[in-house]
Design an enzyme around this catalytic site. Structure first.
Site, PDB file in Angstrom:
ATOM      1  NE  ARG A  32       8.721   6.324   8.648  1.00  0.00           N
ATOM      2  CZ  ARG A  32       8.268   7.499   8.225  1.00  0.00           C
ATOM      3  NH1 ARG A  32       9.101   8.476   7.926  1.00  0.00           N
ATOM      4  NH2 ARG A  32       6.979   7.723   8.056  1.00  0.00           N
ATOM      5  CB  SER A  86       6.767   6.247  11.277  1.00  0.00           C
ATOM      6  OG  SER A  86       7.189   5.032  10.752  1.00  0.00           O
ATOM      7  CG  ASP A 106      -0.207  -0.237   2.551  1.00  0.00           C
ATOM      8  OD1 ASP A 106       1.027  -0.355   2.522  1.00  0.00           O
ATOM      9  OD2 ASP A 106      -0.866  -0.309   3.596  1.00  0.00           O
ATOM     10  CG  HIS A 107       3.173   2.516   3.307  1.00  0.00           C
ATOM     11  ND1 HIS A 107       2.209   1.679   3.793  1.00  0.00           N
ATOM     12  CD2 HIS A 107       3.404   3.422   4.295  1.00  0.00           C
ATOM     13  CE1 HIS A 107       1.873   2.056   5.023  1.00  0.00           C
ATOM     14  NE2 HIS A 107       2.587   3.110   5.340  1.00  0.00           N
TER      15      HIS A 107
HETATM   16  C1  MIC Z   1       3.176   6.522   8.581  1.00  0.00           C
HETATM   17  O1  MIC Z   1       1.981   6.760   8.613  1.00  0.00           O
HETATM   18  O2  MIC Z   1       4.040   7.340   8.959  1.00  0.00           O
HETATM   19  C2  MIC Z   1       3.637   5.173   8.077  1.00  0.00           C
HETATM   20  C3  MIC Z   1       4.347   5.392   6.814  1.00  0.00           C
HETATM   21  O3  MIC Z   1       2.532   4.368   7.824  1.00  0.00           O
HETATM   22  C4  MIC Z   1       4.537   4.560   9.134  1.00  0.00           C
HETATM   23  C5  MIC Z   1       5.198   3.316   8.722  1.00  0.00           C
HETATM   24  C6  MIC Z   1       6.384   3.515   7.837  1.00  0.00           C
HETATM   25  O4  MIC Z   1       7.150   4.445   8.043  1.00  0.00           O
HETATM   26  O5  MIC Z   1       6.561   2.702   6.942  1.00  0.00           O
HETATM   27  C7  MIC Z   1       3.870   4.285  10.473  1.00  0.00           C
HETATM   28  O6  MIC Z   1       2.925   4.948  10.806  1.00  0.00           O
HETATM   29  O7  MIC Z   1       4.363   3.451  11.228  1.00  0.00           O
HETATM   30 FE1  SF4 Z   2      -0.643   4.649   5.086  1.00  0.00          FE
HETATM   31 FE2  SF4 Z   2       0.455   5.419   7.422  1.00  0.00          FE
HETATM   32 FE3  SF4 Z   2      -0.995   7.115   5.940  1.00  0.00          FE
HETATM   33 FE4  SF4 Z   2      -2.175   5.146   7.145  1.00  0.00          FE
HETATM   34  S1  SF4 Z   2      -1.109   6.829   8.122  1.00  0.00           S
HETATM   35  S2  SF4 Z   2      -2.526   5.798   5.029  1.00  0.00           S
HETATM   36  S3  SF4 Z   2      -0.671   3.522   6.998  1.00  0.00           S
HETATM   37  S4  SF4 Z   2       0.952   6.177   5.388  1.00  0.00           S
END
Ligand code: MIC
Ligand code: SF4
Length: 763
Positions: free
Chosen positions: A655, A653, A98-99
């Site tokens: 991450r 996040s 999805d990302h």
């Molecule tokens: C976000 O909303 O910041 C993300 C991207 O979904 C992150 C995960 C990521 O950095 O891949 C999250 O919320 O954990």
């Molecule tokens: Fe995707 Fe994170 Fe945004 Fe949700 S908050 S739509 S998981 S990037």
């Protein structure tokens, strides 16, 4: 059947017995959160004798029921899982693409391009899924949290996910926790999941939401009340009559955004709305079981009668007086009620002209959400209104997409000039090629129904003022073209020069037909592959010259000595989220390649000494350079470095790149005023010493040219402060103390170089 009925049935078959037994041992009524936590304790599974008296600060081990990962974090998780040499995931696991999908031209072109550009990653994830027995959801199938809610979540269950918004499943009564990839890799390998035993915040919802007020406003209001650190290391448990008329997806929105308050998880008790959702989403098998043991999915009555006695903190929100809220800019906890927006915009000098309104994302992209926007659009068409700002939509899943399509709403969106993007994260995570006609860096305003609005997140422009609101408020604002428009009180001039006013968004009257939509989803291209569909004996090949994927080498272990002559890499000023530490957007493509993604280390963080982004001093040459370049310089000279930061460092996040990158580039210690939960764990797991100032004012003692000694030899024990010398350039020494939250096992992670090294070597 996508979900694991057998596993859930087994779990439910023992649940009431287990809860009754635990209640009789602890000899007091239980909250819903405790029922889930205690029934997932490792000791419960091992059926050993249990003592249930936990100190709120102690670390406890759990066995969750599921793991979910999204494509941007799954790559590193799998690369770590591969280091454990396991042949198969030990618990039900899913991967969701999805990302990495772009949001530029519109759904079909963007998907095609994304499939081409990300082919290597999708192939890697797919093959690894086959090999390790993981359910794989193809690009286009939807956003992780929406797919989990539609297909896998179940009341009373516990899951972890490599994404901070995993708590979204709390909308269906599941205790869902966002974690870093190495946590997930460990649980997939059969080890337990460790969590600091959370405090419990009870949020009592009184009254009823109505009119323009939506579930989103509850969490926007709560964010303003308690702030981005207000629920650190806590579970937010909602209760009260007000919960009962919030649809399941609305509950999910509220739980999703608990992550913005630092909550470990958020949870609603089981009710009729959840039952309806389960029935509509193909899980009628579990509804009858749940109905037979309903008490397992809510707190005991004594808790509701005397909440102050059972929750660490109780917060009351009266829904009948709640107004729609608009949060932002730059932080999700700056909360303004819609009636105050005109005044606040003036005081703060926010640009009021609204350039773009965006709805969707994992937070607000359910059928219910989009239907409220559809209602506003229908009103606007009747009232001869045209959109005055760009209007962009990202449906949360293929199911939502087909629902919109079948009911003719996609055409409606197109008719008013909206752009519909793929069922993916898109603009929420900076995968948006914003067509900003004037100037990419000019001060401007956008509003969205997402969850985060950190600086530069959506379009890379630090001058974009991003506000957050409910989808219906975003949609109404797009027709006014102004951020200070209040649809409850204000008129708008229409095409005929008349002044018109919106009515309250009506509840939808559409007929949900689960079967028809499910059939469309099944026939569509974007499928999921179940864990049993391919054999496990496939090899995972990563090309030597790949710039997207790289096998990991274990980080080096600690030599057991004090950490001496450490240099300051950067002293970060102000808010430092994981978006500042490891930016997403254009960098998402390197999430499987540690060396390449390390080129973005802290490039968005502000250097305390010059107020600049990505400009720090090399103390050996006295020249200024970028953070990654100077880190590489020190690394090449075998000099370890230190990052210093302020409060809630690593907010946002899950991450783990934000911890792996500094580790890879020679950072040995991160010393801050306070950490956000997931990031602190990620740092520990990757073998970085994560410390907090004993006296937060010591932050101001640190200068650019200082040298640091950390006395950890024979001194690194749980609960014991660490002595630090700060040696200034005039040879004066400041002696300070730092706290840490390592337990015995976590100290082993540091000793071995990482948690995975520890597992590989010792377990
Ligand atoms: C976000 O909303 O910041 C993300 C991207 O979904 C992150 C995960 C990521 O950095 O891949 C999250 O919320 O954990
Ligand atoms: Fe995707 Fe994170 Fe945004 Fe949700 S908050 S739509 S998981 S990037």
């Amino acid at each position: 059947m996508v979900f694991d009925f057998k596993m859930i049935r087994n779990f439910y078959s023992e649940l009431k017995y287990k809860i009754d037994k635990i209640r009789s041992i602890i000899n007091r009524p239980m909250t819903f959160s405790e029922k889930i936590l205690y029934t997932h304790l490792t000791k419960q599974k091992e059926k050993s004798n249990i003592s249930f008296s936990f100190n709120k600060n102690s670390y406890i081990n759990f066995y969750p029921d599921r793991v979910a990962m999204q494509d941007a974090t799954a790559q590193m998780t799998l690369l770590q899982f591969m280091q454990t040499n396991k042949v198969k995931t030990e618990i039900p696991t899913t991967i969701h693409c999805d990302h990495l999908i772009y949001a530029n031209e519109g759904a079909s072109i963007d998907l095609k391009n994304s499939l081409k550009i990300n082919k290597e990653i999708y192939d890697f994830l797919k093959i690894a899924s086959y090999k390790y027995g993981i359910d794989f959801w193809e690009p286009g199938s939807g956003i992780i949290h929406q797919i989990v809610l539609e297909n896998y979540a179940f009341p009373g269950g516990m899951m972890i996910g490599t994404d901070s918004h995993t708590p979204n499943a709390g909308g269906l009564g599941m205790l869902a926790i966002g974690v870093g990839g190495s946590d997930a890799a460990e649980v997939m390998s059969g080890y337990s999941f460790e969590l600091k035993f959370p405090k419990l915040i009870g949020v009592l919802l009184e009254g009823k939401i109505s009119g323009w007020v939506s579930p989103k406003d509850i969490i926007l209001k709560l964010s303003g009340m308690i702030g981005v650190m207000g629920a650190s290391n806590s579970i937010i448990e909602y209760f009260g009559d007000g919960t009962k008329n919030i649809p399941c997806t609305g509950k999910a929105t509220i739980c999703n955004m608990g992550a913005e308050l630092g909550a470990s998880s958020s949870l609603f008790p089981y009710d009729y709305c959840m039952k309806e959702y389960l029935l509509f989403n193909n899980r009628k098998e579990i509804v009858s079981i749940i109905d037979g043991i309903k008490d397992c999915f809510q707190s005991d009555i004594e808790v509701y009668n005397n909440p102050y006695h059972y929750y660490d903190k109780v917060i009351k929100i009266d829904l009948s007086t709640l107004e729609p809220h608009i949060n932002g800019p730059f932080t999700p906890d700056k909360s303004t009620s819609i009636s105050n927006m005109k005044k606040e915009a003036k005081i703060n000098n926010w640009p009021t002209n609204l350039e773009v309104g965006l709805i969707g994302s994992c937070t607000n992209s359910s059928c219910e959400d989009l239907l409220k926007s559809v209602n506003i659009i229908k009103q606007a068409i009747n009232k001869k209104l045209k959109i005055k700002s760009e209007y962009l939509i990202t449906p949360g899943s293929n199911k939502v997409y087909y629902f919109l399509k079948k009911n003719g709403y996609l055409d409606l969106f197109k008719k008013i000039g909206a752009k519909v993007f793929a069922n993916a994260c898109g603009p929420c995570i900076g995968q948006w090629k914003r067509t900003n006609k004037n100037n990419n860096n000019k001060k401007n305003t956008i509003i969205h129904s997402f969850n985060r609005n950190f600086s530069s997140r959506n379009d890379g422009n630090p001058n974009t003022h991003a506000f957050i609101a409910s989808p219906e408020i975003v949609t109404a604002m797009v027709f006014s073209g102004n951020i200070d428009f209040n649809p409850i009180t204000d008129n708008i001039k229409n095409e005929l020069g008349e002044y018109v006013k919106f009515e309250e968004p009506k509840k939808n009257k559409d007929i949900f037909n689960e079967k028809e939509i499910s059939n469309d989803v099944k026939k569509s291209f974007y499928k999921h592959t179940s864990k049993n569909s391919k054999p496990y004996n496939i090899s995972i090949i990563i090309k030597n010259n790949s710039d997207r994927l790289q096998f990991l080498s274990p980080f080096s272990s600690w030599n057991g000595k004090n950490l001496l002559n450490i240099r300051l890499l950067i002293k970060v000023k102000g808010k430092c989220t994981t978006d500042h530490i490891s930016m997403a957007g254009p960098w998402l493509k390197y999430r499987g390649h540690l060396e390449n993604i390390s080129e973005n280390l802290l490039i968005k963080a502000i250097n305390y000494f010059n107020n600049k982004e990505n400009k720090i001093k090399n103390v050996f040459t006295d020249k200024y350079g970028t953070v990654p370049n100077i880190a590489k310089f020190y690394k090449s000279k075998n000099i370890f470095t230190l990052i210093v930061g302020e409060d809630n460092y690593g907010e946002g996040s899950s991450r783990e790149h934000a911890a792996m990158e500094p580790r890879f580039l020679g950072v040995r210690v991160v010393l801050v005023k306070s950490f956000s939960r997931i990031h602190e764990t990620n740092l520990k797991k990757q073998g970085i010493l994560a410390l907090t100032f004993s006296n937060p004012h010591d932050y101001y003692k640190i200068d650019e040219n200082d040298i640091f000694n950390f006395y950890i030899k024979d001194n690194f024990f749980p609960g014991k402060n660490i002595k630090i010398d700060i040696i200034h350039s005039d040879k004066k020494i400041d002696k300070i103390l730092a706290k840490h939250s390592y337990n015995k096992k976590q100290i082993q992670w540091f000793k071995y170089g990482s948690s995975l090294n520890f597992i590989r070597n010792c377990i």
